[in-house]
Write an enzyme that holds these catalytic residues in place. Sequence first.
Site, PDB file in Angstrom:
ATOM      1  N   ASP A 145      -5.993   1.721   5.605  1.00  0.00           N
ATOM      2  CA  ASP A 145      -6.730   0.806   4.211  1.00  0.00           C
ATOM      3  C   ASP A 145      -8.037   0.825   4.144  1.00  0.00           C
ATOM      4  O   ASP A 145      -8.793   0.798   5.297  1.00  0.00           O
ATOM      5  CB  ASP A 145      -6.076  -0.579   4.326  1.00  0.00           C
ATOM      6  CG  ASP A 145      -4.669  -0.833   3.875  1.00  0.00           C
ATOM      7  OD1 ASP A 145      -4.366  -0.660   2.895  1.00  0.00           O
ATOM      8  OD2 ASP A 145      -3.766  -1.317   4.943  1.00  0.00           O
ATOM      9  N   TYR A 179       7.143   6.589  -2.977  1.00  0.00           N
ATOM     10  CA  TYR A 179       5.666   6.256  -3.185  1.00  0.00           C
ATOM     11  C   TYR A 179       4.925   7.222  -3.016  1.00  0.00           C
ATOM     12  O   TYR A 179       4.635   7.833  -1.871  1.00  0.00           O
ATOM     13  CB  TYR A 179       5.519   5.068  -2.150  1.00  0.00           C
ATOM     14  CG  TYR A 179       3.916   4.310  -2.332  1.00  0.00           C
ATOM     15  CD1 TYR A 179       2.830   5.155  -2.460  1.00  0.00           C
ATOM     16  CD2 TYR A 179       3.927   3.135  -2.466  1.00  0.00           C
ATOM     17  CE1 TYR A 179       1.658   4.585  -2.522  1.00  0.00           C
ATOM     18  CE2 TYR A 179       2.861   2.265  -2.718  1.00  0.00           C
ATOM     19  CZ  TYR A 179       1.603   3.041  -2.685  1.00  0.00           C
ATOM     20  OH  TYR A 179       0.311   2.279  -2.822  1.00  0.00           O
ATOM     21  N   GLU A 220       4.767  -5.840  -4.641  1.00  0.00           N
ATOM     22  CA  GLU A 220       4.591  -5.402  -2.965  1.00  0.00           C
ATOM     23  C   GLU A 220       3.923  -6.593  -2.570  1.00  0.00           C
ATOM     24  O   GLU A 220       2.613  -6.964  -2.942  1.00  0.00           O
ATOM     25  CB  GLU A 220       3.786  -4.196  -3.016  1.00  0.00           C
ATOM     26  CG  GLU A 220       4.525  -2.805  -3.293  1.00  0.00           C
ATOM     27  CD  GLU A 220       3.549  -1.580  -3.066  1.00  0.00           C
ATOM     28  OE1 GLU A 220       4.155  -0.592  -3.661  1.00  0.00           O
ATOM     29  OE2 GLU A 220       2.527  -1.702  -2.369  1.00  0.00           O
TER      30      GLU A 220
END
Lengths: 273, 417
Positions: free
Chosen positions: A60, A175, A49
């Site tokens: 994040d 995911y 990735e």
Amino acid sequence: MSRIARRFAALKEQGRGALIPYLQACDPDYDTSLALLRAMPGAGADLIEIGVPFSDPSADGPTIQMAARRGLKAGSSMVRVLEMVARFREDDAETPIILMGYLNPIEAYGHARFCADAARAGVDGLIIVDMPPEEADLLDRPAVEAGLDIIRLVAPTTDDARLPLVCGSASGFIYYVSITGVTGTRTASSDELAAAMPRLRAVTDLPVAIGFGIRSPEQAAAAVRAADGAVVASALIKTLEESLDEEGRATPDTLPRVLTQLSDLAKAVRAAR
Amino acid sequence: MSAADTSGAERGVAGALPNSLRTGPDPRGRFGIFGGRFVAETLMPLVLELDAAYAAAKADPAFRSELDYYLKDYVGRPSPLWFARRLTEELGGARIYMKREELNHTGSHKLNNVMGQILLARRMGRSRIVAETGAGQHGVATATVCALFGLKCTIYMGATDVERQKPNVFRMRLLGAEVVPVTSGAGTLKDAMNEAMRDWVTNVRDTYFLVGTVAGPHPYPQMVRDFQSVIGDETRVQMQEAEGRLPDVIVAAIGGGSNAMGIFHPFLDDPSVRLIGVEAAGRGLDSGETAASILRGRPGVLHGNRTYLLQDADGQIDEAHSISAGLDYPGIGPEHSWLADIGRVDYVGATDDQALAAFQLCTRTEGIIPALEAAHALAHVAVIAPTLSPETLLVVNISGRGDKDIFTVAAHLGVTL
């Protein structure tokens, strides 16, 4: 069959799970991150990735936020990221490359032009953090036409009523965001993972990779015992960050340290089942 | 109808306008191409739950009457519509009325929305509130209502703003809130919004995210607009009482756009009412140091919605600049983006210097110290009022009071306090 599907099929045949490391493009500079990208398959990466630096990475944690800032400071842009993938493809035709990031840089590039250019550069899939399936209409068609997989995120909060919608429009792999939170913080327990997997398996035949909070070889091994792949991001970036000099530049230690950690993760993943 | 109105109508998509401009958003949370729900999957179920909870509350007369009770006896509504005689004389043109939102408890329009959302959060069983704040007005309003109901409260505020809005930081802490300075980016409202979203995604079970403006993922833009529309609803009635007709022009400052949307929305279907949103031009629209998202941005996706954003060619979000911490944001509510595109609202800019001058003008002529945010609206009033006839009824929204800004203003005037 796409590169992603081929890779998961081959790993299944070997009876093991995938190790999916992450790096942020141009962190700490273009040449270092390209060198790291090129060396990752040799150190045990099964898929890779690449984080596309964004000014406002609101999903994040601090580690990836700092990496994004370093990347942007070093001149990252979508054009540079695609150029980096194209350079990687010059000598690796097999390792799947997935771009992970936020929607706005893609919107700025133009959805259709981006998908075409990304596919031409050798990108295989996209993970777009702030694009739930409900908002994917502008990107889905050009992605399909370009042969790019749209990898959907499933979270612990995704309820059973919603799962078919999310997984039904996914391709490549699923995911699984193993915790509620930002990247690089808490780690899910094996019990939490064990509880989540049957819900996913009931609605999709796609491979499932687990991400968020996987740091150690033991945790990576636990993830591939529960699912089909383990994504390791913040832990590797933390190592990279620690190897930089005071001005945030790469040192001779940078690549060896990250790659050693990656090899240790790969050994654990290969020995897990 | 003025020339600007005509060109505005021609900019719109001819024939494609709905009969009413007040029916949006659509079920996906879209105003034209703007709005939507661009959030991480972890938050998606929460946003959908909020949408359903808000729809249920909205349909429940008990919720309405509870909100009305608090608006009247705690917030202090209705706020007056004040005829600004001296300012009118000074500028020599339109009759200027001020909608006195600065008289609300906590000193700004922010409490209208906070009260509504916290009553909703209580209905939803949430025990902890997180919010972002720029100037601190939304943070203070949030901390206030959390104190009122005994809720845990965490406020994210850019470190730069913590520095320039010290009185509000102190107020929030007195009210029992935890104020977290955010050091990422330029340390302003955008960064505080990122950090509040990170908190929300981490604490999904017990936490309610209280967005302070008409932005964010659907249903926030709609919900905040609905709670703020009390401003325009009252203005309508009050102007009828004062002058026997609707106003001709309404002017409001825009950061995210909640005070403007609140006063504009009830008038969207009255074509005779000219609506003007004033963006913070900072050091000038073309100085590169501006917060004018509509005038100098282009559509993109940030913080859960598609809207006009200040951004570079690569889609990286620019830092906004304004003397007003409350307008210092590189985006704008999606409904404003839509209203700009269809030409129903005119968007203009006012610079830091114009706002400072208007701040002093209002203080001197009316004995009202306006917030620097509202001073941007006043700055445009100072530009247009002299060009309008004395029969023109103009309303300017005084969205907040300026006590919090006296340190900033003093510094700009070279005075040490």
